[in-house]
Design a protein around this motif. Structure first.
Motif, short mmCIF file in Angstrom:
data_model
loop_
_atom_site.label_atom_id
_atom_site.label_comp_id
_atom_site.label_asym_id
_atom_site.label_seq_id
_atom_site.Cartn_x
_atom_site.Cartn_y
_atom_site.Cartn_z
N VAL A 1 3.14 -13.09 8.77
CA VAL A 1 3.55 -11.96 9.60
C VAL A 1 2.32 -11.16 10.05
O VAL A 1 2.20 -10.79 11.22
N CYS A 2 1.42 -10.90 9.12
CA CYS A 2 0.22 -10.11 9.46
C CYS A 2 -0.60 -10.77 10.56
O CYS A 2 -1.00 -10.10 11.53
N THR A 3 -0.85 -12.06 10.44
CA THR A 3 -1.68 -12.73 11.44
C THR A 3 -0.96 -12.86 12.78
O THR A 3 -1.58 -12.72 13.84
N ARG A 4 0.35 -13.07 12.73
CA ARG A 4 1.11 -13.14 13.99
C ARG A 4 1.11 -11.79 14.69
O ARG A 4 0.92 -11.69 15.92
N LEU A 5 1.32 -10.72 13.94
CA LEU A 5 1.35 -9.40 14.55
C LEU A 5 -0.01 -9.03 15.14
O LEU A 5 -0.09 -8.40 16.20
N ALA A 6 -1.08 -9.40 14.46
CA ALA A 6 -2.41 -9.14 15.00
C ALA A 6 -2.59 -9.84 16.34
O ALA A 6 -3.13 -9.26 17.29
N ALA A 7 -2.12 -11.07 16.43
CA ALA A 7 -2.21 -11.81 17.69
C ALA A 7 -1.38 -11.15 18.79
O ALA A 7 -1.71 -11.26 19.97
N ASP A 8 -0.33 -10.43 18.39
CA ASP A 8 0.54 -9.74 19.35
C ASP A 8 0.08 -8.32 19.65
O ASP A 8 0.77 -7.58 20.35
N GLY A 9 -1.06 -7.92 19.08
CA GLY A 9 -1.61 -6.61 19.42
C GLY A 9 -1.32 -5.49 18.45
O GLY A 9 -1.43 -4.32 18.81
N HIS A 10 -0.96 -5.83 17.22
CA HIS A 10 -0.70 -4.81 16.20
C HIS A 10 -1.92 -4.61 15.31
O HIS A 10 -2.53 -5.60 14.86
N ASP A 11 -2.27 -3.38 15.02
CA ASP A 11 -3.13 -3.10 13.87
C ASP A 11 -2.23 -3.22 12.65
O ASP A 11 -1.05 -2.84 12.69
N VAL A 12 -2.76 -3.75 11.55
CA VAL A 12 -1.92 -4.11 10.41
C VAL A 12 -2.42 -3.46 9.13
O VAL A 12 -3.62 -3.50 8.82
N VAL A 13 -1.49 -2.87 8.38
CA VAL A 13 -1.78 -2.30 7.08
C VAL A 13 -1.12 -3.21 6.04
O VAL A 13 0.10 -3.37 6.04
N ILE A 14 -1.93 -3.81 5.19
CA ILE A 14 -1.48 -4.87 4.28
C ILE A 14 -1.31 -4.31 2.88
O ILE A 14 -2.28 -3.99 2.20
N GLY A 15 -0.06 -4.19 2.44
CA GLY A 15 0.19 -3.79 1.06
C GLY A 15 0.23 -5.02 0.18
O GLY A 15 0.85 -6.03 0.53
N PHE A 16 -0.45 -4.96 -0.96
CA PHE A 16 -0.45 -6.10 -1.88
C PHE A 16 -0.47 -5.56 -3.30
O PHE A 16 -0.93 -4.45 -3.56
N ARG A 17 -0.02 -6.40 -4.25
CA ARG A 17 0.05 -5.93 -5.64
C ARG A 17 -1.07 -6.49 -6.51
O ARG A 17 -1.61 -5.78 -7.34
#
Length: 249
Positions: free
Chosen positions: A27-43
């Motif tokens: 999802v993160c990489t697809r959204l970046a390709a679509d023009g989204h800045d992405v905030v990645i939450g991880f544990r």
């Protein structure tokens, strides 16, 4: 840990929980390709979260990584506070989730069940609550990740997990009605069996494939495409939808 780089400023700023691997990473990489800045939450998987962030940056978008637990209210606030440093949050993908123990309910250890509901249900509520607060007056989009198990029930494997995902479906419908007047759309993607590391048995997707009408398990990128559509302007009249991406199951 919080890390951010990049100079491109996109219109969309989207928070993705559980973004370090599997569906979340796709999802993160697809959204970046679509023009989204992405905030990645991880544990836990910091190295993998940073690898996803690098892929986002390579696509020309900004990336922020935040170690957090979606079931912890303070961590959720910290995640969205970090996102706000990039600008107003426009989207949330509630992806973080766990299966928990596998087997018949009568055989499962009771002490492991609360954690499944803490992450899969409480975590979704906490993140949606904060996202909605940030989106009030501006609008935005929330996409929850449920599961085909919510309606299939997953007998003899993880009825407890199926129940938690059925709750996500109900949350989606209720929030869509509650937040629609505020210009906030809330939808859900319900994946079938996908080739990710969530399975206790790594070969489970191959074993399940013979029961799937399309004859195979899905790929994370196929779920990411559905999420991207729900976040896009093409879905501007879509809210309260549960989009099943399960190969016919």
């Amino acid at each position: 840990m919080i890390a951010s780089m990049g100079v491109t400023r996109n219109q969309h700023i989207t928070v993705v929980t559980g973004g370090a691997r599997g569906i979340g990473a796709a999802v993160c990489t697809r959204l970046a390709a679509d023009g989204h800045d992405v905030v990645i939450g991880f544990r836990a998987a910091e190295d993998r979260a940073e690898a996803v962030a690098e892929a986002v940056r390579a696509a020309g978008a900004r990336a922020v990584t935040v170690r957090m637990d979606t079931a912890d209210p303070d961590d959720v606030d910290r995640l969205f506070d970090a996102a706000a440093e990039l600008g107003p949050v426009t989207g949330l993908v509630n992806n973080a989730g766990i299966v928990g123990p596998v087997g018949r309910l009568v055989d499962l250890p009771v002490d492991e069940l609360p954690r499944v509901y803490a992450v899969n249900v409480v975590g979704v509520l906490l993140c949606a609550r904060r996202a909605a607060r940030d989106m009030l007056g501006r609008g935005g989009v929330i996409v929850n990740i449920s599961s085909g198990a919510a309606t299939l029930g997953s007998p003899n494997e993880y009825v407890h997990y199926a129940g938690s995902k059925a709750a996500v479906d109900a949350i989606t419908v209720g929030l869509a009605k509650e937040l629609g007047p505020d210009g906030i759309r809330v939808n859900c993607v319900a994946p079938g069996t996908i080739w990710t590391e969530i399975h206790a048995d790594p070969e489970r997707p191959a074993k399940v494939a013979e029961r799937v009408p399309l004859g195979r398990a899905g790929e994370p990128e196929e779920i990411a495409g559905a999420v991207a559509w729900l976040l896009s302007d093409d879905a501007s009249y879509t809210t309260g939808a549960i989009l099943r991406v399960a190969g016919g199951m």
